[in-house]
Write a protein that holds these residues in place. Structure first.
Motif, PDB file in Angstrom:
ATOM      1  N   GLN A 119       0.824  -1.228   0.000  1.00  0.00           N
ATOM      2  CA  GLN A 119       0.000   0.000   0.000  1.00  0.00           C
ATOM      3  C   GLN A 119       0.849   1.266   0.000  1.00  0.00           C
ATOM      4  OE1 GLN A 119      -2.889   0.031  -0.912  1.00  0.00           O
ATOM      5  NE2 GLN A 119      -3.519  -2.059  -0.470  1.00  0.00           N
ATOM      6  N   VAL A 120       1.916   1.260   0.776  1.00  0.00           N
ATOM      7  CA  VAL A 120       2.742   2.458   0.865  1.00  0.00           C
ATOM      8  C   VAL A 120       3.509   2.678  -0.439  1.00  0.00           C
ATOM      9  CG1 VAL A 120       4.697   3.494   2.085  1.00  0.00           C
ATOM     10  CG2 VAL A 120       2.913   2.303   3.364  1.00  0.00           C
ATOM     11  N   ARG A 173       2.266   8.529  -7.121  1.00  0.00           N
ATOM     12  CA  ARG A 173       2.491   9.987  -7.010  1.00  0.00           C
ATOM     13  C   ARG A 173       3.638  10.410  -7.922  1.00  0.00           C
ATOM     14  NH1 ARG A 173      -0.440  12.168  -2.955  1.00  0.00           N
ATOM     15  NH2 ARG A 173      -1.201  10.690  -1.405  1.00  0.00           N
ATOM     16  N   LEU A 182      -1.619  18.295   2.339  1.00  0.00           N
ATOM     17  CA  LEU A 182      -1.986  16.918   2.704  1.00  0.00           C
ATOM     18  C   LEU A 182      -1.091  16.473   3.842  1.00  0.00           C
ATOM     19  CD1 LEU A 182      -2.639  13.912   0.340  1.00  0.00           C
ATOM     20  CD2 LEU A 182      -1.266  13.670   2.390  1.00  0.00           C
ATOM     21  N   HIS A 200     -11.346  -6.485   8.617  1.00  0.00           N
ATOM     22  CA  HIS A 200     -11.240  -6.239   7.179  1.00  0.00           C
ATOM     23  C   HIS A 200      -9.800  -6.328   6.687  1.00  0.00           C
ATOM     24  CE1 HIS A 200     -12.004  -4.936   3.199  1.00  0.00           C
ATOM     25  NE2 HIS A 200     -11.200  -3.904   3.339  1.00  0.00           N
ATOM     26  N   THR A 226     -11.706  -7.460  -3.134  1.00  0.00           N
ATOM     27  CA  THR A 226     -11.917  -6.238  -2.361  1.00  0.00           C
ATOM     28  C   THR A 226     -11.052  -6.217  -1.109  1.00  0.00           C
ATOM     29  OG1 THR A 226     -13.964  -7.372  -1.797  1.00  0.00           O
ATOM     30  CG2 THR A 226     -14.165  -5.348  -3.035  1.00  0.00           C
ATOM     31  N   TYR A 264     -15.765  -0.455  -6.892  1.00  0.00           N
ATOM     32  CA  TYR A 264     -15.277   0.607  -5.985  1.00  0.00           C
ATOM     33  C   TYR A 264     -15.899   1.964  -6.297  1.00  0.00           C
ATOM     34  CZ  TYR A 264     -11.877  -2.949  -4.924  1.00  0.00           C
ATOM     35  OH  TYR A 264     -11.300  -4.125  -4.554  1.00  0.00           O
ATOM     36  N   ARG A 273     -10.857   2.988  -5.761  1.00  0.00           N
ATOM     37  CA  ARG A 273      -9.430   2.843  -5.470  1.00  0.00           C
ATOM     38  C   ARG A 273      -8.711   2.164  -6.636  1.00  0.00           C
ATOM     39  NH1 ARG A 273      -7.668  -2.454  -1.866  1.00  0.00           N
ATOM     40  NH2 ARG A 273      -8.448  -3.872  -3.415  1.00  0.00           N
ATOM     41  N   GLN A 274      -9.434   1.359  -7.433  1.00  0.00           N
ATOM     42  CA  GLN A 274      -8.812   0.776  -8.622  1.00  0.00           C
ATOM     43  C   GLN A 274      -9.871   0.214  -9.549  1.00  0.00           C
ATOM     44  OE1 GLN A 274      -6.459  -2.597  -6.851  1.00  0.00           O
ATOM     45  NE2 GLN A 274      -7.377  -3.785  -8.486  1.00  0.00           N
ATOM     46  N   ALA A 290      -5.952  11.181  -1.847  1.00  0.00           N
ATOM     47  CA  ALA A 290      -5.798  10.021  -0.957  1.00  0.00           C
ATOM     48  C   ALA A 290      -6.700   8.927  -1.481  1.00  0.00           C
ATOM     49  CB  ALA A 290      -6.166  10.377   0.478  1.00  0.00           C
ATOM     50  N   ASN A 333      -7.900   4.505  -1.316  1.00  0.00           N
ATOM     51  CA  ASN A 333      -8.091   3.376  -0.412  1.00  0.00           C
ATOM     52  C   ASN A 333      -8.794   3.851   0.847  1.00  0.00           C
ATOM     53  OD1 ASN A 333      -7.696   0.731  -0.736  1.00  0.00           O
ATOM     54  ND2 ASN A 333      -5.765   0.611   0.368  1.00  0.00           N
ATOM     55  N   GLU A 390      -9.728   8.270   6.364  1.00  0.00           N
ATOM     56  CA  GLU A 390      -8.876   7.199   6.857  1.00  0.00           C
ATOM     57  C   GLU A 390      -8.607   6.274   5.699  1.00  0.00           C
ATOM     58  OE1 GLU A 390     -10.449   6.894  11.428  1.00  0.00           O
ATOM     59  OE2 GLU A 390     -10.065   5.021  10.336  1.00  0.00           O
ATOM     60  N   ARG A 391      -7.360   5.829   5.591  1.00  0.00           N
ATOM     61  CA  ARG A 391      -7.063   4.879   4.530  1.00  0.00           C
ATOM     62  C   ARG A 391      -6.270   3.706   5.093  1.00  0.00           C
ATOM     63  NH1 ARG A 391      -3.572   4.744   0.478  1.00  0.00           N
ATOM     64  NH2 ARG A 391      -1.425   4.819   1.142  1.00  0.00           N
ATOM     65  N   GLU A 392      -6.497   2.556   4.497  1.00  0.00           N
ATOM     66  CA  GLU A 392      -5.822   1.363   4.983  1.00  0.00           C
ATOM     67  C   GLU A 392      -4.443   1.278   4.373  1.00  0.00           C
ATOM     68  OE1 GLU A 392      -7.992  -2.177   4.600  1.00  0.00           O
ATOM     69  OE2 GLU A 392      -9.589  -1.442   5.898  1.00  0.00           O
ATOM     70  N   ILE A 393      -3.465   0.959   5.201  1.00  0.00           N
ATOM     71  CA  ILE A 393      -2.127   0.679   4.688  1.00  0.00           C
ATOM     72  C   ILE A 393      -1.710  -0.695   5.200  1.00  0.00           C
ATOM     73  CG2 ILE A 393      -1.408   3.041   4.271  1.00  0.00           C
ATOM     74  CD1 ILE A 393       0.054   2.877   7.002  1.00  0.00           C
ATOM     75  N   LYS A 404     -13.803  -0.461  -0.230  1.00  0.00           N
ATOM     76  CA  LYS A 404     -14.860  -1.162   0.489  1.00  0.00           C
ATOM     77  C   LYS A 404     -14.792  -0.784   1.958  1.00  0.00           C
ATOM     78  CE  LYS A 404     -16.314  -5.682   2.023  1.00  0.00           C
ATOM     79  NZ  LYS A 404     -15.627  -6.328   3.138  1.00  0.00           N
TER      80      LYS A 404
END
Ligand SMILES: Cc1cc2nc3c(=O)[nH]c(=O)nc-3n(C[C@H](O)[C@H](O)[C@H](O)COP(=O)(O)OP(=O)(O)OC[C@H]3O[C@@H](n4cnc5c(N)ncnc54)[C@H](O)[C@@H]3O)c2cc1C
Ligand SMILES: Nc1ncnc2c1ncn2[C@@H]1O[C@H](COP(=O)(O)O)[C@@H](O)[C@H]1O
Lengths: 320, 260
Positions: A97-98, A105, A181, A243, A250, B40, B121-122, B144, B146, B160-163, B183
């Motif tokens: 994810q990171v 970007r 941001l 989750h 998903t 999504y 997100r995709q 931002a 996800n 808030e986003r998941e990483i 989701k």
């Protein structure tokens, strides 16, 4: 000669293991010069491992902003500057994810082509492979303009030792601070266990687990296996699992060495997340479960008997 | 009619994730399968509708880049509650993301000035994971993706986003900005029959890609070929006593598969 930058993520001076595979991916082309790029002050601490896995140069990127971790936009601009200064033809990273966020970007700022989650890369021709349609097809793509920005799927390239002597270059990126941001906080979720995205072994549970409490049997097995615990969407939606543990369309996309699916039927959406696992084991009590048609080994039985038996067998093997 | 806030939602017309995708050689695949709105993007649209319903007086515009048939996904968006829709019509199914980003940017800029852009997100077809970022740069807005929680107040958006590692980032951005939904953000509504009837009367503006006046260039990323991903086939099935099965499994994992 091509110059390939590899974006390295580290924590407290320790390089994430999947990132060494990114160095290996960059090293495939023997002629290329590989630059390991990292933010912060841990370049010296990471030097040993980076040069062992093939880095020719280590670039420690510093910004005027004292907390670049909180400002991904600042980091992205700094990376763009570093790519110009070191005349990099490509930037490679790990598509966690990171990594995905940072690579996207950079590619957008540069208007450069980007392919994330690559399964294969040929640095000579600029031809890469990636999944399309949730893993149902593989697309072969060619990048037609430079620089190439590429993210590899975690665990797809096993790391290979290829020792070099790497010097450390410090690059102070003159990036103006931007506060539009800000990452205000990083919160810990509720799953508790290790993360599935970069795990080498995953044991996952589906709907028949029946409760959050029952996931304990998977956790026990995971702890002797050194595995992370995953879940199907049915299990997540029913509230049995967090989750963050969801594997699939998903949820997370994973490529572990070993994936053990317990009480999971084998839907296309679940396979979208784990199709590239090296070995898939299915535990299911239905001989006609679709997952038996697309696994390496199937165990026909009740997961509530099979999983504890597996934990015991592993435990006694360890005790010996 | 004057709207205080303009929200653009990017929606993509994609094969249903349950559909069987059959490559037909080269880059073609059997396009007779069922198509739907990218899952999504439903979360993105739902978020836009909730902002409008919270009393901000927003106008919600759904935008897509795709073939003429993509209009059906815009119809779904209108039935869910979007006010109007824009189709940028292209000839080919696959488009390079650099190009798609430019087309979305041009079409939206010509239409109005966005206070918020929502995306998924995709895409579940090409899995590009980049359009929101490309829009962010073209519109000069923070991004931002996800995102699983969203709130907006006084020119700032908090998400808030998941990483990794079960961690979630709490991000604050200035508006206008781009938000990529995941989701968990909300539960998208299902349009009712009357909603679908009403949607028939709403406007879908069709713009041909060529009329957006972007210079044509070599695609930055070109699809060379699409192949069915190999399935592993039926596995070796073990049966019988659990203790015996797991012992045999461990032997196979160690000696045959060599993964333990
Ligand atoms: C847009 C979309 C996105 C989706 N995304 C995802 C996703 O990311 N991840 C995901 O997983 N799904 C996803 N799904 C859902 C997916 O289609 C399936 O519904 C889901 O994967 C089913 O979960 P399951 O296998 O746990 O449950 P089930 O389908 O109910 O299967 C349970 C299996 O366990 C077996 N079983 C029952 N009892 C036992 C027992 N005691 N011991 C052993 N075996 C037992 C049964 O034979 C059956 O095969 C998505 C669906 C859609 C439409
Ligand atoms: N052709 C398109 N038309 C409209 N929106 C798109 C298109 N392609 C991508 N998007 C949007 O961008 C998001 C991310 O897509 P991608 O970068 O292709 O994975 C999607 O969820 C959509 O919201």
């Amino acid at each position: 000669m091509t110059r390939i930058g590899v974006l390295i993520e580290e924590k407290g001076g320790e390089v994430k293991k999947t990132h060494l595979g990114a160095l290996t991916a960059a090293r495939q082309d023997r002629e290329s010069e590989v630059y390991a790029l990292l933010f912060g002050n841990h370049a010296e601490a990471c030097r040993g491992v980076l040069q062992r896995y093939g880095a020719d140069k280590i670039v420690a990127i510093q910004t005027l902003e004292p907390n670049p971790e909180s400002f991904p936009e600042v980091r992205a601009v700094a990376l763009c500057f570093a790519m110009d200064v070191f005349r990099l033809d490509a930037l490679l990273g790990v598509a966690g994810q990171v990594g995905k966020d940072m690579l996207a970007r950079v590619a957008s700022l540069k208007g450069a082509p980007l392919v994330l989650d690559c399964l294969d890369i040929d640095f000579c021709s600029g031809v890469v492979k990636k999944s399309h349609f949730s893993g149902k097809t593989t697309a072969t793509l060619r990048l037609n303009v430079r620089p190439w920005i590429l993210g590899i799927r975690p665990n797809i390239f096993p790391e290979i030792v290829d020792p070099r002597k790497a010097e450390i270059l410090t690059y102070k990126a003159p990036v103006p601070t931007s506060k539009r941001l800000v990452i205000r906080e990083v919160k810990q979720g509720s799953s508790g266990g290790p993360d599935v995205s970069e795990a080498n072994i995953i044991i996952s549970g589906g709907r028949p687990l029946g409760s959050a409490e029952n996931f304990r049997i998977l956790k026990e097995c995971a702890s002797v296996l050194g595995a992370a615990v995953g879940a199907s969407r049915a299990a997540v939606d029913a509230g049995f699992a967090a989750h963050a543990m969801q594997v699939g369309q998903t949820g997370k996309t994973v490529s572990p060495r070993l994936y053990i699916a317990c009480g999971i039927s084998g839907s296309v959406q679940h396979f979208a997340g784990m199709k590239t696992a090296k070995v898939v084991v299915a535990v299911n009590n239905d001989p006609d479960a679709p997952i038996f048609q697309k696994c390496d080994y199937g165990l026909r039985g009740d997961l509530f008997e099979v999983v504890p038996a597996l934990t015991r067998a592993l435990g006694s093997a360890q005790a010996k | 009619m004057y709207f205080r806030v303009k929200i653009y939602v990017c929606v993509k017309h994609v094969p249903d994730t349950a559909a069987n995708i059959r490559p037909l050689g080269g880059t073609a695949f059997d396009e007779t399968v069922k198509f739907v709105m990218n899952p999504y993007d439903e979360y993105a649209l739902e978020q836009a509708l909730r902002i409008r319903e919270s009393g901000s007086g927003a106008e919600v515009v759904a935008v897509t880049v795709g073939k003429a048939v993509a209009a059906s996904t815009l119809r779904t968006a209108l039935a869910m509650g979007a006010d109007r829709a824009i189709l940028v019509r292209t000839d080919a199914y696959f488009a390079d993301s650099v190009e798609t980003g430019r087309l979305l940017h041009r079409a939206i800029s010509l239409d109005g000035s966005p206070d918020l852009i929502l995306t998924g997100r995709q895409s579940v077809d090409t899995e590009g994971m980049q359009i929101p970022y490309r829009l962010g740069v073209l519109f000069d807005m923070p991004v931002a993706i996800n995102v699983t929680a969203f709130s907006m107040a006084e020119g700032r958006v908090a998400v808030e986003r998941e990483i990794e590692g079960d961690l979630r980032e709490v991000i604050e951005m200035t508006t206008p900005c781009v938000v990529g939904a995941a989701k968990g953000l909300n539960r998208p509504r299902c349009p009712t029959l009357p909603d679908m009837m009403k949607a028939k009367k709403k406007e879908i503006r069709v713009i041909n890609q060529a009329d957006l006046g972007l210079p044509s260039s070599v695609p930055a990323v070109e699809l060379l070929c699409l192949q069915a991903a190999p399935d592993r086939g039926r596995g070796r099935i073990l049966e019988g006593d659990p203790e015996k099965m797991v012992r045999e499994l461990l032997r196979l994992l160690r000696e045959e598969a060599k993964v333990l």
